[in-house]
Motif scaffolding. Structure first.
Motif, PDB file in Angstrom:
ATOM      1  N   GLY A  24       0.802  -1.226   0.000  1.00 42.00           N
ATOM      2  CA  GLY A  24       0.000   0.000   0.000  1.00 42.00           C
ATOM      3  C   GLY A  24       0.828   1.266   0.000  1.00 42.00           C
TER       4      GLY A  24
ATOM      5  N   ARG B 180      -0.495   4.458  -5.553  1.00 43.18           N
ATOM      6  CA  ARG B 180      -1.176   5.750  -5.598  1.00 43.18           C
ATOM      7  C   ARG B 180      -2.469   5.626  -4.815  1.00 43.18           C
ATOM      8  NH1 ARG B 180      -1.122   6.348 -11.101  1.00 43.18           N
ATOM      9  NH2 ARG B 180      -3.189   7.291 -10.953  1.00 43.18           N
ATOM     10  N   ARG B 181      -2.896   6.742  -4.227  1.00 41.51           N
ATOM     11  CA  ARG B 181      -4.076   6.684  -3.357  1.00 41.51           C
ATOM     12  C   ARG B 181      -5.305   6.181  -4.081  1.00 41.51           C
ATOM     13  NH1 ARG B 181      -3.779  10.893   1.431  1.00 41.51           N
ATOM     14  NH2 ARG B 181      -1.703  10.276   2.018  1.00 41.51           N
TER      15      ARG B 181
ATOM     16  N   ALA C  74      -5.131   2.422  -4.270  1.00 45.37           N
ATOM     17  CA  ALA C  74      -5.393   1.792  -2.973  1.00 45.37           C
ATOM     18  C   ALA C  74      -6.879   1.858  -2.640  1.00 45.37           C
ATOM     19  CB  ALA C  74      -4.571   2.489  -1.887  1.00 45.37           C
ATOM     20  N   ALA C  75      -7.467   3.039  -2.831  1.00 45.29           N
ATOM     21  CA  ALA C  75      -8.890   3.194  -2.513  1.00 45.29           C
ATOM     22  C   ALA C  75      -9.729   2.323  -3.437  1.00 45.29           C
ATOM     23  CB  ALA C  75      -9.295   4.659  -2.648  1.00 45.29           C
TER      24      ALA C  75
ATOM     25  N   VAL D  70     -12.881   7.682   1.811  1.00 43.33           N
ATOM     26  CA  VAL D  70     -12.049   8.235   0.747  1.00 43.33           C
ATOM     27  C   VAL D  70     -11.982   9.751   0.898  1.00 43.33           C
ATOM     28  CG1 VAL D  70     -11.842   8.550  -1.737  1.00 43.33           C
ATOM     29  CG2 VAL D  70     -12.543   6.341  -0.818  1.00 43.33           C
TER      30      VAL D  70
ATOM     31  N   ALA E 228      -8.691  11.700   3.158  1.00 43.72           N
ATOM     32  CA  ALA E 228      -7.938  12.092   1.969  1.00 43.72           C
ATOM     33  C   ALA E 228      -6.563  12.665   2.291  1.00 43.72           C
ATOM     34  CB  ALA E 228      -8.755  13.102   1.164  1.00 43.72           C
ATOM     35  N   ASP E 229      -6.449  13.375   3.407  1.00 44.01           N
ATOM     36  CA  ASP E 229      -5.172  14.025   3.697  1.00 44.01           C
ATOM     37  C   ASP E 229      -4.321  13.254   4.686  1.00 44.01           C
ATOM     38  OD1 ASP E 229      -5.953  16.121   2.078  1.00 44.01           O
ATOM     39  OD2 ASP E 229      -7.084  17.060   3.711  1.00 44.01           O
TER      40      ASP E 229
ATOM     41  N   ARG F 187      -1.277   8.014   6.299  1.00 44.56           N
ATOM     42  CA  ARG F 187      -1.363   6.536   6.269  1.00 44.56           C
ATOM     43  C   ARG F 187      -2.668   6.085   5.625  1.00 44.56           C
ATOM     44  NH1 ARG F 187       1.062   7.075  11.476  1.00 44.56           N
ATOM     45  NH2 ARG F 187      -0.957   6.907  12.466  1.00 44.56           N
ATOM     46  N   PHE F 188      -2.970   6.712   4.521  1.00 44.98           N
ATOM     47  CA  PHE F 188      -4.218   6.468   3.799  1.00 44.98           C
ATOM     48  C   PHE F 188      -4.415   4.979   3.484  1.00 44.98           C
ATOM     49  CE2 PHE F 188      -6.587   6.394  -0.242  1.00 44.98           C
ATOM     50  CZ  PHE F 188      -7.669   7.193   0.075  1.00 44.98           C
ATOM     51  N   SER F 189      -3.424   4.357   2.844  1.00 43.64           N
ATOM     52  CA  SER F 189      -3.614   2.968   2.397  1.00 43.64           C
ATOM     53  C   SER F 189      -3.678   2.022   3.588  1.00 43.64           C
ATOM     54  CB  SER F 189      -2.505   2.557   1.453  1.00 43.64           C
ATOM     55  OG  SER F 189      -1.282   2.565   2.136  1.00 43.64           O
TER      56      SER F 189
END
Lengths: 638, 100
Positions: A36, A40-41, A44-45, A118, A122-123, A126-128
């Motif tokens: 992850g 790219r975000r 992953a999303a 999502v 977004a910011d 550790r998004f993924s």
């Protein structure tokens, strides 16, 4: 009795493929955890949403397939797991009306919350990772609801606990968040101990943990003693997972996690696992055990509702409200109406997820402000959030024709139809009034009145949330409004649907006519709304009011001092024991080891003196030794 | 004929001189010479007892001792030469590297 006819899933049919429902999000979680950070975000999303979406579609297909089979339970043994002597534990999936309806709730609400996240996350750096945990949670929850036996259910039970821990402590840089995660984990262990002992008892007496073997026989097959023990132990387990008194203390702290987590795990799905467990085991639950369950639920519902009236944190109000509503569900399973419990579980899943997502949207707009006293008047800045919040508020407060109204009525009616549950019914009505009160307070303080945040420095500039956050709100608002349709008093679709899965409810002579009960409940809810509107829409001196209420305000504000009590009764003796052990270790154990070492070293330093390094002293020693030998030899000869 | 006791007394006296020499002198060369004295006093004893008993065993053993003593002197002197190179001295008390 429930689960009487069971068939095996035929090869290659849709239900045969149902194992993919939990596996898809699990695979996605594994991929996101491993790769992850480099994705790219959007990728992953997309992976996270795609896997849950596919699960949702498969779940719907499974639901339709079970419906086509007339609600007959279908089992599918996916894998051999543990052959231990006579005990053969497999990963077996059970698809019946109860589990498929839970599948729909978990996957579809889960999907909506993924979509919301999502936008919300977004910011986040550790998004993924967030989506990996969220996927893992969905997979675990699916394992839990699809389990055919207590042991497989327990695996899911522990996995959702793990995900809960990981997600409460997602922002672990903040020490209070990390300790909230630990608290949730530790308190849940207490309940898990109950679960495990219940399994041991069942293995020792019935020799099986499989639902299809345990449930059809009911409590009679187990004997009164075993059924009582198992029921009470499962109550301990369910109280831990579903935050019932006395194990409720972790849920309000769990609000440290990101808001989508609170919505998914700590409102809609995981915390309802205890209710699901009791609905699943309902034929095994004796009426006496049920009474205990109902009382735990009633006391929890009342206490939590009182606490919710005094909190300032917009998420904590909702958390206490969740505890209270779970208490409602426990009342329902306790008096024997699993249908009412599952009905409220579903509608609560919709409207409480909605309310939490509203809270997230508000926090998003207010720079993560959580104090409702620093908000107000947000309805202009956030029209969509406000409109959906009103639907959620109406649903939970019991406004007629919305989902919460029907499910709550069902529970109150079940209590009214149970002999000896008069006090519980009264508590239920009082809680209905309190619920309307604190939810109105919540809504008014956030969205109506004067924008109190304008006085803050720096003043936040509230704005409507982005589309990925608003869309789930709208869908959930629709579900909250129309959720009651699944079990309208006339059609009773859900009751008919669940009939093959759960123990039937046998109503006695009602204590109060159901129509009258509805009128009373609505009147009480209206009184709650009116009281809150009077207190919070007009200018009232709240400081003076708090002083005049005295203990009546202080106790709920301090959550009835449960945390302080546990601190003194459990944590402090634990600390003392730990300190004692540390001292024992340092003084006795280390003392023995170090003492031995020092003694050896002392002896050695004595012996060391013999080694002078002087050649002549060695010679002297040799000569003296030789002389001694001569003397000994001569002495022996003479 | 001189009685055997005199020879034994001579050997004992030589042995005592040698032993005391090893113990009290500090020069390694003198110590080595004192060791030679002790070895030879033992030789005298061996030969004396061989004569007393009319057997050659003791005299043979004395030859062995002489051979071994020769070997021992070569090793000993080599050690002393190296010691002197190391310490520029033959004082046994200055060699105490093994002191604990």
């Amino acid at each position: 009795m429930a689960l009487e006819s069971v068939t095996q899933a035929a090869d290659g049919t849709l239900l045969w493929w149902s194992w993919a429902i939990p596996v898809l999000p699990a695979v996605s979680a594994a991929v996101l955890l491993l790769l992850g950070a480099r994705m790219r975000r959007a990728v992953a999303a997309g992976l996270a949403l795609g896997s849950v979406g596919l699960s949702a579609v498969l779940s719907t297909a499974a639901f339709v397939a079970v419906q086509a089979g007339g609600g007959e339970a279908v089992v599918r043994t996916v894998a051999r797991w543990m052959p231990v002597g006579d005990l053969q534990v497999d990963w077996t999936i059970l698809l019946d009306p109860l589990s498929t309806v839970m599948l729909l709730l978990v996957t579809w609400v889960g999907l909506l919350i993924h979509v919301y996240s999502v936008g919300y996350m977004a910011d986040d750096p550790r998004f993924s990772r967030f989506f990996a945990y969220l996927n893992l949670f969905v997979a675990s929850m699916l394992v839990l609801v699809m389990a055919e036996g207590l042991l497989t259910l327990f695996v899911g039970w522990e996995l959702v606990g793990l995900c809960s821990y990981l997600l409460i402590g997602f922002w672990y840089e903040r020490p209070t968040f990390a300790s909230a995660a630990k608290k949730a984990f530790v308190v849940n262990r207490v309940g898990d101990a109950g679960f495990m002992i219940a399994m041991f008892v069942l293995l020792a007496t019935a020799g099986t943990l499989s639902f299809t073997e345990l449930v059809p026989g009911g409590a009679d097959a187990l004997g009164t003693g075993t059924a009582t023990a198992v029921g009470l132990l499962l109550l301990v387990a369910a109280a831990g997972k579903s935050a019932q008194i006395p194990l409720h203390v972790w849920l309000p702290d769990a609000m440290a996690g990101p808001t989508p987590v609170s919505a998914l795990i700590h409102a809609a799905t995981m915390v309802t696992a205890g209710v699901y467990l009791f609905a699943r085991m309902s034929p095994v639950v004796l009426p006496e055990v049920g009474t205990a369950v109902a009382w735990v639920g009633a006391i929890t519902a009342l206490v939590a509702a009182l606490v919710a009236c005094t909190q300032r944190d917009l998420k904590k109000i909702l958390a206490w409200s969740t505890v209270s509503q779970l208490g409602y569900m426990f009342i329902a399973v306790g008096v024997g109406s699993s249908v009412a419990a599952v009905f409220h579980l579903l509608t609560h899943g919709f409207f409480k997820a909605l309310l939490f997502l509203v809270a997230g949207s508000v926090m998003h707009a207010m720079d993560d402000e959580t104090d409702v006293w620093r908000m107000g008047g947000l309805r202009r800045a956030m029209p969509w959030t406000f409109a959906t919040a009103v639907v959620g508020w109406a649903a939970i407060s019991g406004v007629p024709l919305l989902s919460g109204f029907f499910s709550k009525e069902e529970i109150l009616a079940a209590a009214a139809d149970t002999p000896g549950a008069g006090a519980i019914l009264v508590i239920g009505l009082v809680v209905a009034g309190l619920t309307a009160f604190y939810m109105t307070r919540w809504l008014v303080l956030i969205f109506l009145g004067r924008p109190r945040h304008a006085d803050l420095a720096p003043a936040p500039h509230p704005h409507e949330s982005p589309a990925p956050m608003v869309a789930p709100l709208v869908v959930l608002a629709a579900a909250s409004a129309l959720g009651g349709l699944i079990n309208l008093p006339g059609s009773q679709w859900l009751a008919g649907w669940l009939e093959p899965s759960v123990a039937p409810f046998e109503p006695a002579e009602p204590m109060i006519g159901h129509t009258l009960l509805e009128v009373v409940a609505v009147a009480i809810a209206a009184a709650g709304v009116a009281a809150a509107a009077a207190l919070y829409l007009r200018r009232v001196d709240h400081e003076r009011l708090r002083e005049r209420l005295g203990l009546l305000h202080e106790l709920p504000r301090e959550s009835f001092y449960f945390d302080a009590l546990y601190e003194r009764a459990v944590a402090a003796p634990g600390h003392a024991l730990a300190r004692g052990s540390a001292t024992f270790d340092r003084v006795v154990i280390d003392g023995a080891v170090l003492g031995l070492a020092r003694g050896t070293a002392g002896l050695a330093s004595l012996g060391r003196r013999l080694q002078t390094g002087w050649l002549r002293s060695y010679a002297l020693a040799i000569a003296a030794g030789a002389l001694l030998l001569v003397v000994v030899v001569i002495a022996r000869v003479v | 004929m001189v009685p055997a006791g005199w020879y034994l007394a001579l050997a004992a006296a030589l042995f005592g001189v040698g032993a005391i020499g090893v113990l009290v002198r500090r020069s390694v060369i003198v110590m080595l010479m004192c060791v030679e004295l002790m070895l030879n006093s033992v030789n005298i004893t061996l030969v004396t007892f061989a004569r007393m008993h009319g057997s050659l065993d003791g005299q043979v053993l004395a030859f062995f001792v002489i051979v071994v003593a020769a070997a021992e002197v070569t090793v000993g002197l080599a050690l002393i030469v190296n010691l002197f190179r190391l310490k520029a001295s033959t004082d046994a008390d200055r060699v105490d590297e093994l002191r604990a």
